[in-house]
Scaffold this motif. Structure first.
Motif, PDB file in Angstrom:
ATOM      1  N   VAL A   8       0.706  -1.014  -0.198  1.00 35.09           N
ATOM      2  CA  VAL A   8       0.053  -0.145  -0.210  1.00 35.09           C
ATOM      3  C   VAL A   8       1.003   1.302   0.359  1.00 35.09           C
ATOM      4  CG1 VAL A   8      -1.494   0.871   1.359  1.00 35.09           C
ATOM      5  CG2 VAL A   8      -2.232  -1.227   1.125  1.00 35.09           C
ATOM      6  N   ALA A   9       1.638   0.856   0.890  1.00 35.05           N
ATOM      7  CA  ALA A   9       2.536   2.144   1.160  1.00 35.05           C
ATOM      8  C   ALA A   9       3.485   2.850  -0.062  1.00 35.05           C
ATOM      9  CB  ALA A   9       3.971   1.962   1.738  1.00 35.05           C
ATOM     10  N   PHE A  10       4.141   1.971  -1.323  1.00 32.58           N
ATOM     11  CA  PHE A  10       4.203   1.359  -2.246  1.00 32.58           C
ATOM     12  C   PHE A  10       3.433   1.666  -3.130  1.00 32.58           C
ATOM     13  CE2 PHE A  10       6.148  -0.019  -6.122  1.00 32.58           C
ATOM     14  CZ  PHE A  10       7.565  -0.218  -6.458  1.00 32.58           C
ATOM     15  N   LEU A  11       2.311   1.758  -3.437  1.00 35.14           N
ATOM     16  CA  LEU A  11       1.622   2.451  -4.180  1.00 35.14           C
ATOM     17  C   LEU A  11       1.036   3.762  -3.890  1.00 35.14           C
ATOM     18  CD1 LEU A  11      -1.560  -0.470  -4.690  1.00 35.14           C
ATOM     19  CD2 LEU A  11       0.757  -0.069  -6.385  1.00 35.14           C
ATOM     20  N   GLU A  12       1.071   4.102  -3.547  1.00 35.20           N
ATOM     21  CA  GLU A  12       1.177   5.396  -2.591  1.00 35.20           C
ATOM     22  C   GLU A  12       2.205   6.642  -3.061  1.00 35.20           C
ATOM     23  OE1 GLU A  12      -1.056   5.915   1.292  1.00 35.20           O
ATOM     24  OE2 GLU A  12       0.321   7.089   1.458  1.00 35.20           O
ATOM     25  N   ALA A  13       3.460   5.891  -2.468  1.00 32.53           N
ATOM     26  CA  ALA A  13       4.334   6.473  -3.217  1.00 32.53           C
ATOM     27  C   ALA A  13       4.307   7.077  -4.461  1.00 32.53           C
ATOM     28  CB  ALA A  13       5.780   6.034  -2.198  1.00 32.53           C
ATOM     29  N   LEU A  14       3.439   6.584  -4.974  1.00 31.73           N
ATOM     30  CA  LEU A  14       4.078   5.970  -6.764  1.00 31.73           C
ATOM     31  C   LEU A  14       3.180   7.228  -7.213  1.00 31.73           C
ATOM     32  CD1 LEU A  14       4.021   2.231  -8.086  1.00 31.73           C
ATOM     33  CD2 LEU A  14       5.977   4.223  -8.282  1.00 31.73           C
ATOM     34  N   ALA A  15       1.493   7.064  -6.727  1.00 30.58           N
ATOM     35  CA  ALA A  15       0.565   7.823  -7.250  1.00 30.58           C
ATOM     36  C   ALA A  15       0.854   8.823  -6.722  1.00 30.58           C
ATOM     37  CB  ALA A  15      -0.606   7.881  -5.980  1.00 30.58           C
ATOM     38  N   LEU A  88       0.069  11.842   0.908  1.00 26.86           N
ATOM     39  CA  LEU A  88      -1.372  11.074   0.908  1.00 26.86           C
ATOM     40  C   LEU A  88      -2.511  10.696   1.504  1.00 26.86           C
ATOM     41  CD1 LEU A  88      -1.630   9.321  -3.169  1.00 26.86           C
ATOM     42  CD2 LEU A  88      -1.845  11.587  -2.361  1.00 26.86           C
ATOM     43  N   SER A  89      -1.334  10.478   2.795  1.00 25.69           N
ATOM     44  CA  SER A  89      -2.060   9.572   3.885  1.00 25.69           C
ATOM     45  C   SER A  89      -1.846  10.108   4.681  1.00 25.69           C
ATOM     46  CB  SER A  89      -1.797   8.068   4.358  1.00 25.69           C
ATOM     47  OG  SER A  89      -0.961   8.134   4.287  1.00 25.69           O
ATOM     48  N   ASN A  90      -1.587  10.082   5.699  1.00 26.51           N
ATOM     49  CA  ASN A  90      -1.176  10.524   8.022  1.00 26.51           C
ATOM     50  C   ASN A  90       0.405   9.907   7.484  1.00 26.51           C
ATOM     51  OD1 ASN A  90      -3.422  12.354   7.889  1.00 26.51           O
ATOM     52  ND2 ASN A  90      -4.223  10.639   9.403  1.00 26.51           N
ATOM     53  N   ARG A  91       0.671   8.767   6.463  1.00 22.99           N
ATOM     54  CA  ARG A  91       2.058   8.801   6.837  1.00 22.99           C
ATOM     55  C   ARG A  91       2.307   8.674   6.079  1.00 22.99           C
ATOM     56  NH1 ARG A  91       0.024   2.895   5.318  1.00 22.99           N
ATOM     57  NH2 ARG A  91      -2.008   4.389   5.556  1.00 22.99           N
ATOM     58  N   SER A  92       4.751   8.636   5.965  1.00 24.12           N
ATOM     59  CA  SER A  92       5.133   8.931   4.881  1.00 24.12           C
ATOM     60  C   SER A  92       6.194   7.668   5.038  1.00 24.12           C
ATOM     61  CB  SER A  92       5.624   9.623   5.764  1.00 24.12           C
ATOM     62  OG  SER A  92       6.387   9.803   6.998  1.00 24.12           O
ATOM     63  N   PRO A  93       6.459   7.903   3.922  1.00 26.28           N
ATOM     64  CA  PRO A  93       7.619   6.125   4.195  1.00 26.28           C
ATOM     65  C   PRO A  93       8.698   5.863   4.677  1.00 26.28           C
ATOM     66  CG  PRO A  93       7.195   6.905   1.466  1.00 26.28           C
ATOM     67  CD  PRO A  93       6.246   8.210   2.874  1.00 26.28           C
ATOM     68  N   LEU A  94       9.120   6.386   5.291  1.00 23.98           N
ATOM     69  CA  LEU A  94      10.905   6.946   6.488  1.00 23.98           C
ATOM     70  C   LEU A  94       9.561   7.873   7.119  1.00 23.98           C
ATOM     71  CD1 LEU A  94      13.390   7.129   3.809  1.00 23.98           C
ATOM     72  CD2 LEU A  94      12.670   4.787   5.114  1.00 23.98           C
ATOM     73  N   GLY A  95      10.718   7.790   8.589  1.00 22.73           N
ATOM     74  CA  GLY A  95      10.030   9.003   9.715  1.00 22.73           C
ATOM     75  C   GLY A  95      10.732   8.294  11.009  1.00 22.73           C
ATOM     76  N   PHE A  96      12.064   9.801  11.068  1.00 20.74           N
ATOM     77  CA  PHE A  96      11.917   9.750  12.716  1.00 20.74           C
ATOM     78  C   PHE A  96      12.283  10.703  13.368  1.00 20.74           C
ATOM     79  CE2 PHE A  96      14.784  10.559   9.396  1.00 20.74           C
ATOM     80  CZ  PHE A  96      16.083  11.929  10.180  1.00 20.74           C
ATOM     81  N   PRO A  97      12.452  10.651  14.736  1.00 16.51           N
ATOM     82  CA  PRO A  97      11.660  11.729  15.788  1.00 16.51           C
ATOM     83  C   PRO A  97      13.300  13.174  15.104  1.00 16.51           C
ATOM     84  CG  PRO A  97      12.172   9.719  16.876  1.00 16.51           C
ATOM     85  CD  PRO A  97      12.640  10.009  16.073  1.00 16.51           C
TER      86      PRO A  97
END
Lengths: 311, 220
Positions: A8-15, A88-97
């Motif tokens: 899902v994250a991959f498709l989201e990133a592509l979009a 496109l959503s509340n999540r991002s593929p990567l992330g750290f504080p």
């Protein structure tokens, strides 16, 4: 479950990566509509990118490797930033504080290499554009960071994907006016960083009035495609930050979320198109006042958010 | 702490209008911004009582009506008339540049938040933004008063200052007799009236209203 989320994250990133040129097209269409014209086809930015990618690049004899590295590093920096910003959503593929600092400085890194490449050509026009870009960039940075401070205080996090998450819904209840001020500041930052109208005019044909366009005059072929795409990507990323603050989506939206975000981004591009059609570029010496205004907006928002928590 | 979205919005807007008055380079714009700010503030006496859950009193309605009549309609009208009547420079001429004054204004707002958190009040206000808004409006009115050259901008600075005092007075809405508040509004009106006459005479004598030049009348 895990693999599903990765897919899902991959498709989201592509979009998300396919979207930016469409937003440019929305702006162009809006401006055409205001001018009573039909405007270029919806997919024109994609055609242009495809055309540029098939061409050869031409290099001036006075340039060095810096000139060639400029567009590539700018695009790489922006793509890295794209991995950290929820689009496109509340999540991002990567992330750290603490990644919020990295995102801001990835934008700055991209800008620095565009500027260096412009200076490398030795053209006086490009040097002028570079100086303006750096000046306005430096002035919009405090506004951006103070806006981030508001979000950090509001959500108690330094990770961009959490700072822009559903916790902001509560903040709208506690300190609504502060959030409105942040939106105002972020809109000015967006227009400045994406080189849109009140600060810069992307459609101008006079080098003396250009800022971003004048810096990339010497680039050609695939490298110019990187620059065009990078500019659109930057618009989308900053636009997403703005939209996540303006319209926080609750966690329960999971699958509806991306669709709504695309609609919102298109609407934002429409708003920018309306701004561009309705007003002229500011005189250069009035731009600092606009950016100072944006900084002041975020500063007041910071004060309000703090006051609400300590008073 | 107490807060109400509509009241908050009005108070924050009032602070922003202060700043945009500092930033605007046209006298007519300044006057319009002042009229708008006064209108927003005139909503507060009634809005404040609703926010704390009371039925608005006649007292609040009267104050609101008087404020709208004077500061939204009459005073801006008088000032606009002076502006239109003749050879007045329609630009604001500041001693301190626009960007710098906006920055100083922002500092004033931050300072008033800091001060507001330290003041001891006889009773809690209906919103915790009231005090910062009042103090910053007073500071910025003062700033306009001392950093702008022409007499008209000084009148505007004086009026903004009075708007700050008006916000401050909202604290004590139920404690102050109506007569005192109406007296304050009347004072402001008379003040502006006299200033208008003075401005008119300065212009007739000197062909401009640059009060800075009046300093040169001193005997050496």
């Amino acid at each position: 479950m895990n693999t599903v989320w990765v897919m899902v994250a991959f498709l989201e990133a592509l979009a998300a990566l396919a979207l930016p040129p469409l937003l440019m097209s929305v702006i162009a269409k809006t401006k055409a509509w205001f001018g009573g014209r039909v405007g270029p086809p919806w997919l024109q930015p994609y055609y242009e990118l495809a055309k540029l990618l098939r061409k050869n690049a031409v290099y001036s004899e006075t340039t060095t490797w810096v000139f060639r590295a400029g567009p590539i590093i700018s695009l790489a920096a922006l793509l890295t930033a794209a991995a950290l910003v929820p689009v496109l959503s509340n999540r991002s593929p990567l992330g750290f504080p603490g990644d919020v600092i990295l995102v801001a400085y990835l934008f700055a890194l991209g800008r620095m290499f565009t500027v260096l490449a412009a200076m490398d050509t030795g053209s006086s026009f490009e040097g002028m554009g570079a100086s303006r870009e750096v000046t306005f960039g430096a002035m919009s940075e405090p506004a951006l960071f103070l806006a981030f401070v508001v979000l950090a205080v509001a959500t108690g996090s330094l990770q961009l994907s959490q700072m822009l998450g559903p916790t902001l819904l509560d903040e709208w209840q506690i300190a609504g006016p502060a959030m409105v001020l942040v939106i105002g500041a972020l809109l000015v930052v967006l227009l400045t960083e994406a080189c849109r109208v009140p600060v810069d005019d992307p459609a101008t044909h006079l080098e003396l009035t250009m800022i971003h366009e004048v810096m990339v005059l010497d680039h050609s072929g695939p490298e110019f495609a990187y620059i065009t795409y990078g500019a659109a990507l930057k618009f989308m990323l900053l636009g997403s930050v703005l939209l996540h603050v303006a319209i926080p989506h609750p966690e329960s939206f999971v699958f509806l979320d991306p669709v709504l975000r695309v609609v919102e981004l298109v609407a934002l591009a429409g708003v920018v198109g309306v701004i561009e059609s309705a007003m002229a570029r500011l005189r250069l010496n009035r731009v600092p006042l606009l950016l100072a205004g944006a900084t002041v907006l975020s500063a007041i928002a910071v004060v309000i958010v703090f006051a609400r928590r300590t008073l | 702490m107490t807060y109400h979205p509509a009241i908050d919005t009005i108070l924050v807007l009032a602070m922003l209008l202060n700043l945009s008055m500092l930033a605007s380079s046209r006298l007519a714009t300044c006057i319009r911004l002042f009229a708008f700010q006064s209108f927003l503030l005139a909503l507060l006496p009634v809005g404040g009582e609703i926010a704390v859950g009371e039925l608005p009193s006649l007292h609040a309605y009267l104050i609101a009506a008087a404020a709208i009549g004077l500061k939204v309609i009459l005073i801006p009208y008088v000032l606009m008339r002076i502006l239109r009547s003749g050879e007045i420079h329609k630009d604001v001429e500041p001693f301190i540049g626009f960007t710098a004054s906006v920055m100083i204004g922002a500092l004033a707002i931050v300072a008033s938040f800091a001060m507001a958190s330290r003041l001891v009040l006889p009773m809690p206000p209906f919103s915790d933004l009231v005090l910062p808004a009042a103090l910053s409006t007073i500071f910025i009115g003062l700033l306009t008063l001392v950093t702008r050259v022409t007499a008209i901008t000084q009148v505007i600075g004086y009026l903004v200052l009075e708007n700050g005092i008006f916000i401050f007075g909202l604290f004590l809405l139920n404690r102050t007799p109506l007569l005192v508040e109406l007296g304050i509004l009347l004072d402001v009106f008379v003040g502006v009236f006299i200033m208008a006459i003075v401005v008119y005479h300065i212009r007739r004598e000197f062909d401009h209203i640059d009060t800075d030049l009046l300093d040169e009348l001193k005997e050496v």
